[in-house]
Design a protein around this motif. Structure first.
Motif, PDB file in Angstrom:
ATOM      1  N   UNK A  90      37.994  48.034  39.362  1.00  0.00           N
ATOM      2  CA  UNK A  90      38.119  46.669  39.861  1.00  0.00           C
ATOM      3  C   UNK A  90      37.351  46.559  41.164  1.00  0.00           C
ATOM      4  N   UNK A  91      36.658  45.454  41.338  1.00  0.00           N
ATOM      5  CA  UNK A  91      36.005  45.195  42.606  1.00  0.00           C
ATOM      6  C   UNK A  91      35.835  43.694  42.757  1.00  0.00           C
ATOM      7  N   UNK A  92      35.640  43.271  43.970  1.00  0.00           N
ATOM      8  CA  UNK A  92      35.327  41.876  44.255  1.00  0.00           C
ATOM      9  C   UNK A  92      34.094  41.844  45.153  1.00  0.00           C
ATOM     10  N   UNK A  93      33.269  40.815  44.994  1.00  0.00           N
ATOM     11  CA  UNK A  93      33.325  39.760  43.981  1.00  0.00           C
ATOM     12  C   UNK A  93      32.666  40.226  42.681  1.00  0.00           C
ATOM     13  N   UNK A  94      33.350  40.039  41.569  1.00  0.00           N
ATOM     14  CA  UNK A  94      32.810  40.387  40.262  1.00  0.00           C
ATOM     15  C   UNK A  94      32.621  39.117  39.444  1.00  0.00           C
ATOM     16  N   UNK A  95      31.442  38.958  38.850  1.00  0.00           N
ATOM     17  CA  UNK A  95      31.169  37.832  37.985  1.00  0.00           C
ATOM     18  C   UNK A  95      31.034  38.342  36.550  1.00  0.00           C
ATOM     19  N   UNK A  96      31.627  37.602  35.605  1.00  0.00           N
ATOM     20  CA  UNK A  96      31.567  37.942  34.191  1.00  0.00           C
ATOM     21  C   UNK A  96      31.085  36.701  33.446  1.00  0.00           C
ATOM     22  N   UNK A 103      30.228  30.600  30.103  1.00  0.00           N
ATOM     23  CA  UNK A 103      31.475  30.608  30.859  1.00  0.00           C
ATOM     24  C   UNK A 103      31.342  31.680  31.940  1.00  0.00           C
ATOM     25  N   UNK A 104      31.432  31.245  33.192  1.00  0.00           N
ATOM     26  CA  UNK A 104      31.211  32.129  34.328  1.00  0.00           C
ATOM     27  C   UNK A 104      32.546  32.332  35.039  1.00  0.00           C
ATOM     28  N   UNK A 105      33.115  33.506  34.875  1.00  0.00           N
ATOM     29  CA  UNK A 105      34.378  33.846  35.532  1.00  0.00           C
ATOM     30  C   UNK A 105      34.073  34.747  36.725  1.00  0.00           C
ATOM     31  N   UNK A 106      34.634  34.400  37.879  1.00  0.00           N
ATOM     32  CA  UNK A 106      34.457  35.257  39.042  1.00  0.00           C
ATOM     33  C   UNK A 106      35.806  35.685  39.590  1.00  0.00           C
ATOM     34  N   UNK A 107      35.914  36.973  39.894  1.00  0.00           N
ATOM     35  CA  UNK A 107      37.124  37.535  40.465  1.00  0.00           C
ATOM     36  C   UNK A 107      36.872  37.734  41.951  1.00  0.00           C
ATOM     37  N   UNK A 108      37.702  37.090  42.764  1.00  0.00           N
ATOM     38  CA  UNK A 108      37.437  36.959  44.178  1.00  0.00           C
ATOM     39  C   UNK A 108      38.741  36.994  44.965  1.00  0.00           C
ATOM     40  N   UNK A 109      38.630  36.988  46.286  1.00  0.00           N
ATOM     41  CA  UNK A 109      39.817  36.961  47.147  1.00  0.00           C
ATOM     42  C   UNK A 109      39.448  36.451  48.523  1.00  0.00           C
ATOM     43  N   UNK A 110      40.352  35.693  49.122  1.00  0.00           N
ATOM     44  CA  UNK A 110      40.155  35.254  50.498  1.00  0.00           C
ATOM     45  C   UNK A 110      40.253  36.413  51.480  1.00  0.00           C
ATOM     46  N   UNK A 111      40.806  37.546  51.043  1.00  0.00           N
ATOM     47  CA  UNK A 111      40.929  38.705  51.916  1.00  0.00           C
ATOM     48  C   UNK A 111      39.706  39.582  51.957  1.00  0.00           C
ATOM     49  N   UNK A 112      38.677  39.271  51.173  1.00  0.00           N
ATOM     50  CA  UNK A 112      37.476  40.107  51.042  1.00  0.00           C
ATOM     51  C   UNK A 112      36.307  39.429  51.732  1.00  0.00           C
ATOM     52  N   UNK A 113      35.686  40.099  52.713  1.00  0.00           N
ATOM     53  CA  UNK A 113      34.617  39.441  53.465  1.00  0.00           C
ATOM     54  C   UNK A 113      33.282  39.408  52.723  1.00  0.00           C
ATOM     55  N   UNK A 114      33.194  40.050  51.559  1.00  0.00           N
ATOM     56  CA  UNK A 114      31.996  39.952  50.740  1.00  0.00           C
ATOM     57  C   UNK A 114      32.079  38.813  49.718  1.00  0.00           C
ATOM     58  N   UNK A 129      46.721  38.952  54.747  1.00  0.00           N
ATOM     59  CA  UNK A 129      46.473  37.544  54.414  1.00  0.00           C
ATOM     60  C   UNK A 129      46.754  37.331  52.939  1.00  0.00           C
ATOM     61  N   UNK A 130      47.936  36.767  52.597  1.00  0.00           N
ATOM     62  CA  UNK A 130      48.214  36.488  51.184  1.00  0.00           C
ATOM     63  C   UNK A 130      47.420  35.280  50.713  1.00  0.00           C
ATOM     64  N   UNK A 131      46.454  35.514  49.860  1.00  0.00           N
ATOM     65  CA  UNK A 131      45.616  34.456  49.306  1.00  0.00           C
ATOM     66  C   UNK A 131      46.520  33.468  48.563  1.00  0.00           C
ATOM     67  N   UNK A 132      46.504  32.212  48.972  1.00  0.00           N
ATOM     68  CA  UNK A 132      47.411  31.227  48.377  1.00  0.00           C
ATOM     69  C   UNK A 132      47.039  30.881  46.939  1.00  0.00           C
ATOM     70  N   UNK A 133      45.861  31.273  46.505  1.00  0.00           N
ATOM     71  CA  UNK A 133      45.447  31.007  45.133  1.00  0.00           C
ATOM     72  C   UNK A 133      45.552  32.240  44.235  1.00  0.00           C
ATOM     73  N   UNK A 134      45.967  33.360  44.808  1.00  0.00           N
ATOM     74  CA  UNK A 134      45.990  34.608  44.052  1.00  0.00           C
ATOM     75  C   UNK A 134      47.170  34.653  43.092  1.00  0.00           C
ATOM     76  N   UNK A 135      46.979  35.394  42.007  1.00  0.00           N
ATOM     77  CA  UNK A 135      48.024  35.557  41.008  1.00  0.00           C
ATOM     78  C   UNK A 135      47.847  36.932  40.374  1.00  0.00           C
TER      79      UNK A 135
END
Length: 258
Positions: free
Chosen positions: A105-111, A32-43, A80-86
């Motif tokens: 906390x950091x993005x992008x983080x994969x677990x 199970x690959x969970x990634x924490x991400x954001x449209x506001x982060x250029x990385x 930029x409010x990410x429309x998928x963020x919660x």
């Protein structure tokens, strides 16, 4: 680049090796690959490409690898409010930070399987972690079925997920997510201003329930713009303490919703 929350750093790196868990014998393991991400982060866009590769390769090979993109909300302040963020997804990342003992906390983080974390754009680390996970054995096998039900509030609808598992550990939880592929967003502000982002495996609905029985039903309310033809239900059994994932399964929403 620094995480705007002030809780950690954005440690994005990349590698050119492909994201594949090659020649893994079917041993009952899951990844199970969970990634924490954001449209506001250029990385984050390069890491989202990695997540897309992981999911596509797993589908092609028929491997039990399940990719989920959790969009966090702490980048939204850049305009930029990410429309998928919660906020719930940020809270989930915070729970992992406590479990890992980092507090960051950091993005992008994969677990991967709740126990291994790294920068999400690191293809080599992703391939290694997935291959290792697949050589294990799922201690709590899981099976899912899904039924689409209309009539949720706010113009959305409900998806009913029936589950059956075996030997769930004490204090285990069942996480159920609906992820959607092929989503396109034109970003007007923030670090990705002017870019068109294509994102896959985006978590559109999520819930966690205590596993008091080996079978049961979970109900999720999904947004009205969800395309069931591009959506899957991913379920995974997780220890509430050390966060280790011990079973997982997925099913396409369109497989039974029509």
């Amino acid at each position: 680049m620094t995480d705007p929350s002030g809780t950690g750093s954005n440690r994005a790196r990349s590698s050119e090796s492909p994201v594949r868990a090659r020649d893994v014998a079917p041993a009952g393991g899951v990844a199970v690959v969970e990634m924490f991400t954001s449209q506001g982060c250029n990385s984050c866009p390069p890491a989202e490409e990695v997540l897309t590769e992981i999911e596509r390769d797993a589908r092609k090979r028929g491997q039990p690898v399940f990719a989920l993109g959790f969009h966090v909300d702490y980048w939204d302040y850049l305009g930029w409010p990410d429309r998928f963020a919660d906020a719930a997804y940020t809270a989930r990342q915070q729970a992992y930070a406590r479990a890992f003992g980092s507090g960051q906390l950091y993005t992008p983080q994969m677990v991967v399987n709740g126990t291994v974390e790294f920068v999400g754009s690191d293809r080599r680390r992703a391939a290694t972690a997935i291959a290792s996970a697949l050589t294990g054995v799922a201690a709590a096998p899981l099976a899912l079925s899904v039924e689409d039900a209309a009539g949720a509030t706010g113009g959305g609808h409900r998806v009913m997920v029936d589950y059956q598992t075996e030997r769930p550990p004490e204090r285990a939880v069942l996480n159920v997510a609906i992820v959607e592929r092929g989503l396109v967003s034109d970003v007007a502000r923030g670090e990705n201003a002017g870019r068109t982002l294509r994102q896959d495996n985006v978590v559109r609905a999520f819930t966690s329930v205590g596993l008091d029985a080996e079978r049961g039903r979970v109900e999720l309310e999904v947004p009205p713009d969800l395309d069931p033809r591009q959506a899957s239900v991913v379920g995974y059994v997780q220890n509430d303490g050390d966060k280790a994932i011990v079973g997982a399964a997925a099913i396409d929403v369109s497989a039974e919703s029509g």
